[in-house]
Write a protein that holds these residues in place. Structure first.
Motif, mmCIF file in Angstrom:
data_model
loop_
_atom_site.group_PDB
_atom_site.id
_atom_site.type_symbol
_atom_site.label_atom_id
_atom_site.label_comp_id
_atom_site.label_asym_id
_atom_site.label_seq_id
_atom_site.Cartn_x
_atom_site.Cartn_y
_atom_site.Cartn_z
ATOM 1 N N ALA A 170 -51.062 -41.346 44.078
ATOM 2 C CA ALA A 170 -50.792 -40.303 45.081
ATOM 3 C C ALA A 170 -51.280 -38.985 44.491
ATOM 4 O O ALA A 170 -50.791 -38.549 43.445
ATOM 5 N N MET A 171 -52.228 -38.346 45.141
ATOM 6 C CA MET A 171 -52.891 -37.176 44.565
ATOM 7 C C MET A 171 -52.800 -35.983 45.504
ATOM 8 O O MET A 171 -52.326 -36.085 46.645
ATOM 9 N N ASP A 172 -53.244 -34.843 45.011
ATOM 10 C CA ASP A 172 -53.335 -33.618 45.794
ATOM 11 C C ASP A 172 -54.739 -33.068 45.620
ATOM 12 O O ASP A 172 -55.275 -33.050 44.509
ATOM 13 N N LEU A 173 -55.332 -32.602 46.698
ATOM 14 C CA LEU A 173 -56.691 -32.062 46.632
ATOM 15 C C LEU A 173 -56.750 -30.709 45.931
ATOM 16 O O LEU A 173 -57.803 -30.303 45.443
ATOM 17 N N GLY A 174 -55.626 -30.002 45.884
ATOM 18 C CA GLY A 174 -55.626 -28.682 45.276
ATOM 19 C C GLY A 174 -56.292 -27.649 46.162
ATOM 20 O O GLY A 174 -56.531 -27.862 47.347
ATOM 21 N N LYS A 175 -56.621 -26.523 45.566
ATOM 22 C CA LYS A 175 -57.196 -25.419 46.333
ATOM 23 C C LYS A 175 -58.670 -25.666 46.635
ATOM 24 O O LYS A 175 -59.336 -26.508 46.031
ATOM 25 N N GLN A 176 -59.174 -24.894 47.565
ATOM 26 C CA GLN A 176 -60.615 -24.778 47.777
ATOM 27 C C GLN A 176 -61.064 -23.458 47.160
ATOM 28 O O GLN A 176 -60.295 -22.488 47.104
ATOM 29 N N ASP A 177 -62.295 -23.415 46.662
ATOM 30 C CA ASP A 177 -62.825 -22.189 46.065
ATOM 31 C C ASP A 177 -62.610 -21.008 47.004
ATOM 32 O O ASP A 177 -63.005 -21.047 48.176
ATOM 33 N N TYR A 178 -61.974 -19.962 46.484
ATOM 34 C CA TYR A 178 -61.603 -18.827 47.331
ATOM 35 C C TYR A 178 -62.810 -18.178 48.001
ATOM 36 O O TYR A 178 -62.787 -17.866 49.192
ATOM 37 N N GLU A 179 -63.860 -17.971 47.230
ATOM 38 C CA GLU A 179 -65.033 -17.277 47.772
ATOM 39 C C GLU A 179 -65.672 -18.058 48.908
ATOM 40 O O GLU A 179 -66.181 -17.476 49.870
ATOM 41 N N SER A 180 -65.633 -19.402 48.840
ATOM 42 C CA SER A 180 -66.231 -20.210 49.902
ATOM 43 C C SER A 180 -65.537 -19.995 51.235
ATOM 44 O O SER A 180 -66.143 -20.186 52.297
ATOM 45 N N LEU A 181 -64.272 -19.601 51.196
ATOM 46 C CA LEU A 181 -63.507 -19.346 52.419
ATOM 47 C C LEU A 181 -63.538 -17.871 52.800
ATOM 48 O O LEU A 181 -63.687 -17.520 53.979
ATOM 49 N N GLU A 182 -63.396 -16.998 51.819
ATOM 50 C CA GLU A 182 -63.431 -15.556 52.104
ATOM 51 C C GLU A 182 -64.774 -15.157 52.708
ATOM 52 O O GLU A 182 -64.829 -14.304 53.598
ATOM 53 N N SER A 183 -65.844 -15.785 52.256
ATOM 54 C CA SER A 183 -67.175 -15.456 52.779
ATOM 55 C C SER A 183 -67.357 -15.924 54.223
ATOM 56 O O SER A 183 -68.278 -15.498 54.909
#
Length: 631
Positions: free
Chosen positions: A417-430
């Motif tokens: 059972a895993m967690d994907l964690g965060k996505q790169d912030y800049e990829s979303l802020e941009s």
């Protein structure tokens, strides 16, 4: 908001000066030691080298820092290159370079490290600014430049020292008085710890240039820091999770250690009552595979945390370093030399006899507070051990996801059972995602990795979890035949259920059991979706079970429920162009309905290959009755 903050600050002042009067601290600051005064004072090099030479492990760490310093000798100085709104990568690399080179010079006396450190210092001090609009960048740059200035003070040419002092003052300290940038003074999260540490180091390094001004900066930090240290109450759990613990707590400890040295007294307990307990949280957050319980915006990869050596010394408990000692090996050299804090492991840990460290006694740890967590395992010594961890809390917390009630599980040397964690912030802020708004309507929750659809928790009536909700851990049991935690998720699903509670148990050291009890509103049924994200391959789906396989190991997910269930899998690909790829993963689980006004219960057994379950231990959560106790 301002009134609330002012009250918190005043309370912080009371906490701080319960052990130290303001005039007492001011007086001590008037008699600071000469340079170098930060972390390792004049003449301490010899004693440190003697300790290093007594241990092959510490000798290897010392030599890896020196080797990394050699590697830096031919690299071009850093340039001011931002990524999106951040200069942070440059600030962090600057800290690493200056720290490593300054350490190398002080421990060897070789001029090449001094000259290269000076070159790096002058390069970053000539930047137009250190990017105060994202003040973490300023804080880390100030920290690194201050260490270099202080540690190399007696050897640096006066012209260079003048440039460095001016940069610390004008690009580091002075912007911290601008209300557009200094909101970190009012917050409880890692920004408080990192920014106050950077400003304190800058003020201590250049103290003689303007004693009253620098004293004001230090006392301001001491008024602010208790806001962040209170977040560790009551047991030491850190709300922002594993990797942000390493960031925020390391800087917190840096500030404490520097002040403890120059004041000649330990002020830790005066600033944060239960701060010292947080070492247990961090230790238990890593599973037997070296993967963390990576809830919220945290990464899964675990690694050396020098701050743990500081805590082990304070608590006189070397077993806190059971996991850390594995990261000191030669196999982790590359990872360690990328760690900008690596010299701290020697400064804080060289007294430790690595070979004599024994495993912890406790197999379970629970922490309450803003983000309650509970972690349990079958062994500290076997990589095949079962490890399971669950979290409560609220999506409104800093860096949080809609992952309330989520869990991770390791068994047989793999993570199931895993967690994907965060996505790169800049990829979303941009892409103009409003990533830092935590309101219910925020576009943050449209990001696949951030909402409950992607986590190992429940989705009810296909709705998002409620940002305003908060899920406490109500009960735990610590018996090794039934280690468990029960979490009340009701307010997180307030629009779709009357009540919702989840229990997770590690039973007989053989398997994991997840039990959910859900009451539907009187006038509306509740459609339940139970999901578990996994990197495993789905081999078979039967009426009441799903068989998984990875790395030659097998796990069976068996479901028992009051109401019929439909077992299935879900694709983890998102139709949104801004979402990261989640290749190599799948969600497994089931859907079911709880009729209006009814209460349903569903139990999932996670059975490693060869294990069987005891149906007699599938009790109502009300019978999992041991109350939470302090760790």
């Amino acid at each position: 908001m301002r009134k609330k903050w002012l009250t918190s600050v005043l309370l912080g002042i009371v906490v701080i000066f319960s052990g130290f009067s303001q005039s007492g601290i001011s007086k001590k600051l008037d008699t600071l030691p000469s340079h170098p005064r930060l972390l390792m004072q004049q003449g301490e090099e010899k004693a440190l080298m003697e300790k290093i030479n007594k241990s092959a492990t510490w000798r290897q760490i010392h030599e890896s820092i020196i080797s990394a310093g050699d590697d830096l000798l031919t690299r071009p100085p850093l340039e001011r290159k931002k990524i999106g709104m951040r200069l942070l990568d440059v600030s962090r690399e600057s800290l690493r370079r200056i720290f490593f080179l300054s350490y190398s010079y002080r421990m060897t006396g070789e001029e090449k490290y001094l000259q290269r450190a000076e070159k790096e210092l002058i390069a970053v001090c000539r930047f137009t600014d250190w990017n105060p609009s994202h003040f973490l960048d300023v804080a880390e740059m100030t920290l690194g430049v201050s260490i270099g200035y202080d540690w190399l003070y007696k050897e640096l040419p006066e012209d260079s020292k003048k440039i460095i002092r001016a940069a610390i003052r004008d690009k580091g300290l002075r912007p911290s008085f601008d209300e557009s940038y200094n909101w970190f003074l009012k917050t409880e999260n890692n920004w408080n710890q990192v920014c106050n540490a950077g400003m304190t180091f800058g003020a201590l390094a250049t103290y003689e240039e303007d004693k009253e001004w620098n004293k004001n900066i230090i006392l301001r930090a001491l008024r602010s820091l208790p806001l962040a240290m209170k977040e560790y109450e009551p047991d030491g759990a850190y709300p922002e999770g594993y990797s942000y613990w390493e960031y925020g707590t390391t800087n917190n400890v840096l500030m404490l250690d520097a002040l403890n040295k120059v004041l000649g007294e330990d002020i830790t307990g005066s600033l944060g009552r239960n701060f010292i307990q947080t070492a247990g949280f961090y230790q238990h957050m890593a599973g037997p595979l070296g993967r963390s319980f990576n809830y919220s915006d945290c990464g899964e990869e675990a690694g050396l945390a020098p701050a743990m050596f500081w805590f082990a010394d304070k608590k006189k408990d070397p077993s806190l370093l059971w996991t850390e000692k594995n990261y000191l090996s030669e196999a982790h050299r590359e990872y360690n030399t990328a760690n900008r804090y690596l010299p701290l492991a020697l400064l804080w840990g060289a007294d430790v006899n690595i070979d004599s460290i024994t495993p912890p006694h406790a197999l379970m740890w629970t922490g309450r507070g803003r983000t309650p967590v509970s972690m349990m395992r079958t062994s500290w010594t076997s990589p095949e051990a079962i490890y399971v961890a669950i979290k409560g809390g609220s999506p409104s917390s800093n860096h949080a996801h809609m992952d309330i009630g989520s869990f991770v599980m390791d068994a047989g040397g793999v993570r199931w059972a895993m967690d994907l964690g965060k996505q790169d912030y800049e990829s979303l802020e941009s892409r103009n995602i409003n990533l830092w708004s935590m309101t219910q309507e925020s576009s943050r929750w449209q990001v696949y990795r951030y909402n409950n659809y992607s986590h190992n928790t429940l989705t009810i009536n296909n709705e998002l979890q409620q940002v305003s909700g908060y899920a406490p851990i109500e009960h735990t049991t610590h018996d090794t035949t039934f280690m468990s935690a029960v979490c009340d998720l009701s307010s997180v699903y307030a629009t779709t259920v009357s009540s919702c509670r989840r229990g997770i148990a590690l039973v007989d050291k053989k398997y994991v059991m997840v039990r959910d009890e859900i009451s539907a509103p009187a006038d509306t049924p509740s459609t339940i979706r139970w999901t578990m994200l996994t990197p495993a391959k789905v081999k078979k789906i039967k009426k009441d079970r799903i068989e998984l396989e990875q790395s030659g190991k097998k796990l069976t997910l068996k479901v028992v429920g009051k109401y019929p269930v439909r077992l299935q899998t879900w694709d983890t690909r998102s139709p949104n162009a801004y979402d990261a790829s989640n290749a190599g993963t799948v969600k497994v689980g089931f859907e079911s309905e709880v009729p209006a006004g009814a209460t349903g219960h569903f139990t999932v057994y996670l059975l490693p290959e060869g294990s069987t379950y005891d149906s007699g231990k599938n009790m109502p959560l009300s019978q999992w009755t041991e109350n939470i106790t302090d760790n």
